[in-house]
Design a protein around this motif. Structure first.
Motif, short mmCIF file in Angstrom:
data_model
loop_
_atom_site.label_atom_id
_atom_site.label_comp_id
_atom_site.label_asym_id
_atom_site.label_seq_id
_atom_site.Cartn_x
_atom_site.Cartn_y
_atom_site.Cartn_z
N ASP A 196 -5.59 -63.58 15.40
CA ASP A 196 -6.36 -62.18 14.68
C ASP A 196 -7.48 -61.03 16.59
O ASP A 196 -7.03 -59.99 17.23
CB ASP A 196 -7.18 -62.03 13.87
N LEU A 197 -7.76 -62.31 16.93
CA LEU A 197 -8.13 -61.63 18.09
C LEU A 197 -8.21 -62.42 19.41
O LEU A 197 -7.93 -63.73 19.05
CB LEU A 197 -9.91 -61.36 17.86
N THR A 198 -7.99 -62.22 20.31
CA THR A 198 -8.07 -62.64 21.78
C THR A 198 -9.37 -62.98 22.07
O THR A 198 -10.61 -62.75 20.93
CB THR A 198 -7.81 -62.06 22.73
N GLU A 199 -10.12 -64.87 23.28
CA GLU A 199 -11.08 -64.52 22.95
C GLU A 199 -11.52 -63.34 23.76
O GLU A 199 -12.95 -63.22 23.21
CB GLU A 199 -10.84 -65.19 24.13
N GLU A 200 -11.17 -62.79 24.86
CA GLU A 200 -11.29 -61.55 25.71
C GLU A 200 -12.12 -60.52 24.43
O GLU A 200 -14.03 -60.05 24.92
CB GLU A 200 -10.71 -60.90 26.38
N ASP A 201 -11.52 -60.29 23.61
CA ASP A 201 -11.88 -59.07 22.42
C ASP A 201 -13.27 -59.43 21.70
O ASP A 201 -14.01 -58.82 21.16
CB ASP A 201 -10.50 -58.92 20.89
N SER A 202 -13.77 -60.88 21.75
CA SER A 202 -15.00 -61.54 21.28
C SER A 202 -16.58 -61.65 21.56
O SER A 202 -17.46 -62.39 22.06
CB SER A 202 -14.84 -63.20 20.27
N ASN A 203 -15.99 -60.89 23.42
CA ASN A 203 -17.29 -61.02 24.07
C ASN A 203 -18.10 -61.13 23.62
O ASN A 203 -19.12 -61.15 24.64
CB ASN A 203 -16.52 -61.13 25.51
N TYR A 204 -18.58 -60.03 22.93
CA TYR A 204 -19.38 -59.16 22.74
C TYR A 204 -18.98 -57.75 21.53
O TYR A 204 -18.36 -57.42 21.33
CB TYR A 204 -19.98 -58.15 23.75
N PHE A 205 -20.17 -58.07 20.68
CA PHE A 205 -19.67 -57.25 19.70
C PHE A 205 -21.13 -56.68 18.53
O PHE A 205 -22.24 -57.54 18.49
CB PHE A 205 -18.64 -58.37 18.55
N GLN A 206 -21.05 -55.43 18.67
CA GLN A 206 -22.87 -54.58 18.38
C GLN A 206 -22.12 -53.16 17.59
O GLN A 206 -21.57 -52.32 17.67
CB GLN A 206 -23.48 -54.62 19.67
N VAL A 207 -22.78 -53.67 16.04
CA VAL A 207 -22.25 -51.95 15.55
C VAL A 207 -23.61 -51.43 14.95
O VAL A 207 -24.56 -52.27 15.08
CB VAL A 207 -21.28 -52.43 14.13
N PHE A 208 -23.60 -50.07 14.64
CA PHE A 208 -24.85 -49.93 14.31
C PHE A 208 -24.29 -48.40 13.62
O PHE A 208 -23.56 -47.40 13.66
CB PHE A 208 -25.65 -48.76 15.72
N THR A 209 -25.06 -48.57 12.03
CA THR A 209 -25.32 -47.31 11.39
C THR A 209 -25.21 -46.18 11.60
O THR A 209 -25.75 -45.79 13.05
CB THR A 209 -25.79 -46.90 10.53
N VAL A 210 -24.51 -44.76 11.78
CA VAL A 210 -24.58 -43.44 12.25
C VAL A 210 -25.42 -42.31 11.46
O VAL A 210 -25.39 -42.00 10.23
CB VAL A 210 -23.28 -42.58 12.39
N ALA A 211 -26.61 -42.19 11.97
CA ALA A 211 -27.56 -40.82 10.75
C ALA A 211 -26.69 -39.35 10.65
O ALA A 211 -26.44 -39.44 11.31
CB ALA A 211 -28.99 -39.99 11.53
N GLY A 212 -26.56 -39.67 9.32
CA GLY A 212 -26.15 -39.17 8.22
C GLY A 212 -25.14 -38.76 8.50
O GLY A 212 -24.08 -38.01 7.62
N CYS A 213 -24.38 -39.93 8.47
CA CYS A 213 -22.52 -40.22 7.83
C CYS A 213 -22.98 -41.77 7.71
O CYS A 213 -21.83 -42.79 8.48
CB CYS A 213 -21.93 -40.70 9.76
N PRO A 214 -23.26 -41.37 5.93
CA PRO A 214 -22.55 -42.13 5.24
C PRO A 214 -21.34 -42.90 5.07
O PRO A 214 -20.22 -42.83 5.62
CB PRO A 214 -22.45 -42.02 4.08
N GLY A 215 -21.10 -44.43 5.43
CA GLY A 215 -20.05 -45.29 5.36
C GLY A 215 -19.83 -45.21 7.38
O GLY A 215 -18.06 -45.70 6.99
N ALA A 216 -20.12 -45.10 7.98
CA ALA A 216 -19.90 -44.84 9.66
C ALA A 216 -20.41 -45.93 10.26
O ALA A 216 -21.50 -46.36 10.10
CB ALA A 216 -19.73 -43.58 10.30
N LEU A 217 -20.22 -46.36 11.00
CA LEU A 217 -20.93 -47.18 11.79
C LEU A 217 -20.07 -47.67 13.38
O LEU A 217 -18.66 -47.49 13.49
CB LEU A 217 -19.99 -49.08 11.35
N ALA A 218 -20.78 -47.61 13.91
CA ALA A 218 -20.68 -47.03 16.26
C ALA A 218 -20.67 -48.93 16.07
O ALA A 218 -21.44 -49.48 16.14
CB ALA A 218 -22.04 -46.24 16.57
N PHE A 219 -19.33 -48.83 16.79
CA PHE A 219 -19.23 -49.92 17.50
C PHE A 219 -19.27 -50.75 19.32
O PHE A 219 -19.36 -49.13 19.80
CB PHE A 219 -17.61 -50.59 17.27
#
Ligand SMILES: Cc1cc2nc3c(=O)[nH]c(=O)nc-3n(C[C@H](O)[C@H](O)[C@H](O)COP(=O)(O)OP(=O)(O)OC[C@H]3O[C@@H](n4cnc5c(N)ncnc54)[C@H](O)[C@@H]3O)c2cc1C
Length: 457
Positions: A273-296
């Motif tokens: 489902d993912l390549t090794e390279e896809d998984s080299n770095y992953f980070q998410v943050f919620t976004v102010a004023g945008c319920p239900g949204a995550l910035a990658f």
């Protein structure tokens, strides 16, 4: 005649233009895109990382934070006030800069410069993708004449365009001469310095990233899931602010960071489902004023992309968008709370951590930074770590440091007297830039240079 022309309306450029105009300088801001904010808006880079508590040149950031809060587009999370909604930021920046009298020119960049005999920039020629059907009409569609228009002929055309917008279509390029006393290069890649023939340090790179945002996430469910798989609240903080769940989490393929999401990524790679390279770095943050949204803060391209090559950048963009699709599908399949999630935005610019760094009047070094060297005229005081992303597995480092200062001379071009540089392309060695590039420091650089120029006039 302008006092200051700021080229690049991104992170450092908006702070420079705002502060210059607020101090009464006649200021023009030239931006090649159609909105302000640079890496934050075009690159979806958020949040503004906390770079310490120093108050040196923090007025712009504080005012911006206040204006964003008034729009419900900012929160304070983990003691950091720099969590913004990037779309609203575009509007707030327009308003802030206009309120102090900055003249903003979108869809424009610098084509060439003219020097005086002291090697000061005297004139910039702006290239605008402008409304120029009237040029064709006026000069009878004669390509030879149009290609060699004199500045006076161009000015006449510009006047016509301004007075008669009905004549316009967005299909030609136009050169416009602009006189100025000072120039601030805030283009990130130091494009003005390049045109001026300045020298650069440009042979060390960090990988690029194309950021994206997903919406439709059940944040309470995802928070619950995170709590169940990861009890390290430094890596995965979760907090309820104003009735909304805010969180972030991260994972990297480096062995030094055995973070809790690793088994989930390993399972996805094993299942194809993912390549090794896809998984080299992953980070998410919620976004102010945008319920239900995550910035990658991913996908990170695990090779050095030559950002001066259109071919290489094109390949990287296509590669990155493919990876975004796989990462989004991975989230929906493996992470609880993402069942109804969708890709809502993909950045319209590659996130470039470092490209050209100018040779300035002072080359700021890792040693200065680690020793916390003090300077007579500090631009900023910060403690953000030396953050080096590597294209190699196990090559990235994040080294904590104490408070450091940056001198104004690192923002002055060595070879051109009235050219200043702000943002990620300042005169710093590779490791020092890896700490200085964060947004809070870039805001301070812009503010500091504008104040310095004001003190010279
Ligand atoms: C992937 C990634 C993740 C990051 N994560 C974070 C983070 O989480 N928090 C944080 O604080 N920092 C982060 N950073 C660092 C930070 O976002 C950037 O270093 C910083 O925003 C750069 O600011 P700048 O003003 O130098 O450039 P930019 O903000 O990129 O601004 C440059 C502006 O100049 C314009 N421009 C370019 N060329 C021209 C031209 N020739 N003529 C006219 N205009 C031009 C561009 O359109 C843009 O608006 C990250 C960086 C990257 C790449």
């Amino acid at each position: 005649m302008y006092d200051v022309v700021v080229v690049g309306g991104g992170t450092a450029g908006v702070a420079a233009a705002y502060t210059a105009a607020k101090n009464g300088l006649k200021t023009l801001l030239v931006e090649k895109k159609i909105h302000l904010g640079g890496a934050i808006t075009s690159g979806l880079v958020l949040p503004v990382m906390n770079a310490g508590k120093s108050e040196i040149n923090r007025e712009f950031f504080d005012e911006l934070t206040e204006k964003m809060a008034q729009q419900g587009a900012q929160i304070e999370f983990e003691g950091n006030k720099g969590w913004f909604n990037p779309e609203v930021l575009k509007i707030v920046l327009d308003k802030m800069l206009l309120s102090v009298g900055v003249e903003i020119r979108f869809l424009s960049s610098v084509y060439s410069v003219e020097f005086d005999f002291n090697k000061n920039i005297k004139k910039l020629y702006l290239q605008q993708e402008l409304l120029s059907e009237c040029i064709n009409k006026r000069y009878s569609n004669n390509p030879d004449v149009i290609r060699n228009l004199s500045p006076d002929m161009l000015l006449e055309c510009l006047e016509t365009i301004r007075t008669d917008n009905n004549e316009s279509s967005l299909n030609e390029r136009l050169l416009e001469p602009i006189e100025t006393r000072y120039v601030i290069d805030a283009t990130g890649n130091c494009d003005v310095g390049k045109i001026c023939g300045c020298n650069f340090f440009e042979n060390e790179f960090q990988p690029v990233t194309l950021r994206f945002i997903m919406g439709g996430i059940d944040m309470e469910k995802f928070a619950e899931f995170l709590r169940s798989v990861d009890d390290n609240r430094e890596v995965s903080p979760v907090e309820c602010i104003g009735g909304e769940v805010h969180l972030s989490t991260a994972y990297t393929w480096d062995k030094a960071s055995p973070w809790a999401l690793r088994p989930i990524f390993e399972k996805a790679i094993a299942a194809g489902d993912l390549t090794e390279e896809d998984s080299n770095y992953f980070q998410v943050f919620t976004v102010a004023g945008c319920p239900g949204a995550l910035a990658f803060n991913c996908p990170r391209i695990a090779r050095n992309v030559d950002i001066t090559s259109v071919q290489d950048v094109s390949a990287a963009l296509i590669e990155a968008r493919g990876s975004i699709l796989r990462l989004a599908e991975f989230c929906k399949k493996y992470l609880s709370g993402f069942e109804k999630a969708y890709i809502s935005n993909i950045a319209d610019d590659l996130g470039i951590r470092v490209s050209r760094r100018i040779e300035g009047k002072y080359l700021y070094t890792e040693r200065d930074l680690k020793e916390g060297k003090r300077f007579e005229n500090p631009v900023l005081e910060a403690n953000y770590p030396i953050d080096v992303h590597s294209s190699e597995k196990d090559g990235s480092t994040l080294k904590k440091v104490g408070y450091y200062q940056l001198p104004i001379e690192s923002l002055m071009a060595a070879e051109v007297n009235n050219l200043f540089v702000v943002g990620r392309c300042i005169s710093a060695d590779f490791k020092a830039q890896a700490a200085l590039r964060v947004q809070q420091s870039c805001f301070s650089m812009g503010e500091a240079v504008a104040k310095y120029i004001n003190s010279l006039t």
